[in-house]
Design an enzyme around this catalytic site. Structure first.
Site, PDB file in Angstrom:
ATOM      1  N   HIS A  59       3.170  74.178  38.818  1.00  0.00           N
ATOM      2  CA  HIS A  59       2.969  74.202  37.532  1.00  0.00           C
ATOM      3  C   HIS A  59       1.533  75.099  37.404  1.00  0.00           C
ATOM      4  O   HIS A  59       1.018  75.501  38.395  1.00  0.00           O
ATOM      5  CB  HIS A  59       2.209  73.185  37.535  1.00  0.00           C
ATOM      6  CG  HIS A  59       0.994  72.808  36.351  1.00  0.00           C
ATOM      7  ND1 HIS A  59       2.193  72.322  35.129  1.00  0.00           N
ATOM      8  CD2 HIS A  59       0.324  72.814  35.752  1.00  0.00           C
ATOM      9  CE1 HIS A  59       1.556  72.591  33.848  1.00  0.00           C
ATOM     10  NE2 HIS A  59       0.487  73.056  34.272  1.00  0.00           N
ATOM     11  N   CYS A 137       6.851  74.934  32.587  1.00  0.00           N
ATOM     12  CA  CYS A 137       5.849  75.467  32.371  1.00  0.00           C
ATOM     13  C   CYS A 137       5.472  77.274  32.426  1.00  0.00           C
ATOM     14  O   CYS A 137       3.998  77.941  31.888  1.00  0.00           O
ATOM     15  CB  CYS A 137       4.476  74.395  33.076  1.00  0.00           C
ATOM     16  SG  CYS A 137       5.169  74.394  34.927  1.00  0.00           S
TER      17      CYS A 137
END
Length: 202
Positions: A59, A137
């Site tokens: 992430h 993301c």
């Protein structure tokens, strides 16, 4: 990937820092430029298994003006971009572990400009448009840094997106909280609370 339909009604004023061999770093003066940083997190519960085949699941969020902006999925037709304190893995949830910060470049957009850019990007990076393969993301981070300083994020950060094209069922195997980090869930709760509260008559 960053949609060409997104337009930013701001003067394009992003800069990167060049370095010549044997010369000093070229920095326009008096602190006029703001660093653009990429904060990368291990989704370590799955990385324990996938690291053996050279695949990391990461992430990322973009830090600028002491705020980190990131993107996650939810079921509603509005922005999935959320803010956290930089490098605060606890705000994201137990499955996230801070890995490293990568310096991407510098921007001379003001803090107010940055917030306007984030609002504009929220039209493309909506919660209900999250997709592990082509709108995750890391795609948001890359789109954001390109606007801020003309530089993309390192390819290894988003390797999972390329891998998932060979394993299309992978997204369905991931826990929901991986797609909607805890900080984004809190944001959604506040939005839902404000919508459900009766309006006060004037």
């Amino acid at each position: 990937m960053f949609s060409n339909s997104i337009t930013c009604n701001l003067p394009f004023s992003c800069m990167t820092v060049a370095r010549d061999s044997g010369s000093e770093e070229l920095l326009p003066g008096k602190g006029s430029l703001e660093p653009v940083l990429l904060n990368v997190y291990d989704m370590y519960k799955i990385n324990e298994y996938t690291s053996n085949i050279g695949l990391g699941v990461f992430h990322s969020g973009v830090e600028v003006y002491n705020t980190e902006y990131a993107y996650g999925g939810h079921q509603y037709p509005f922005t999935g971009i959320f803010e956290i304190n930089p490098r605060d893995e606890k705000e994201l949830g137990d499955q996230f572990k801070f890995r490293q910060t990568i310096h991407i470049g510098y921007t001379d957009f003001t803090e107010e400009d940055v917030k306007r850019i984030v609002n504009e990007l929220g039209k493309e990076f909506r919660g209900d448009r999250y997709h592990l393969m082509n709108n995750n993301c890391n795609h948001f981070s890359g789109a954001f840094t390109k606007i801020l300083c003309g530089q993309d994020i390192p390819p290894w950060v988003n390797r999972l997106a390329y891998f998932s094209s060979w394993v299309p069922f992978l997204e369905r195997c991931l826990p929901k909280e991986w797609l909607t980090p805890m900080a984004l869930q809190h944001s959604l709760s506040h939005i839902q609370d404000s919508v459900s509260e009766p309006s006060t008559p004037y």
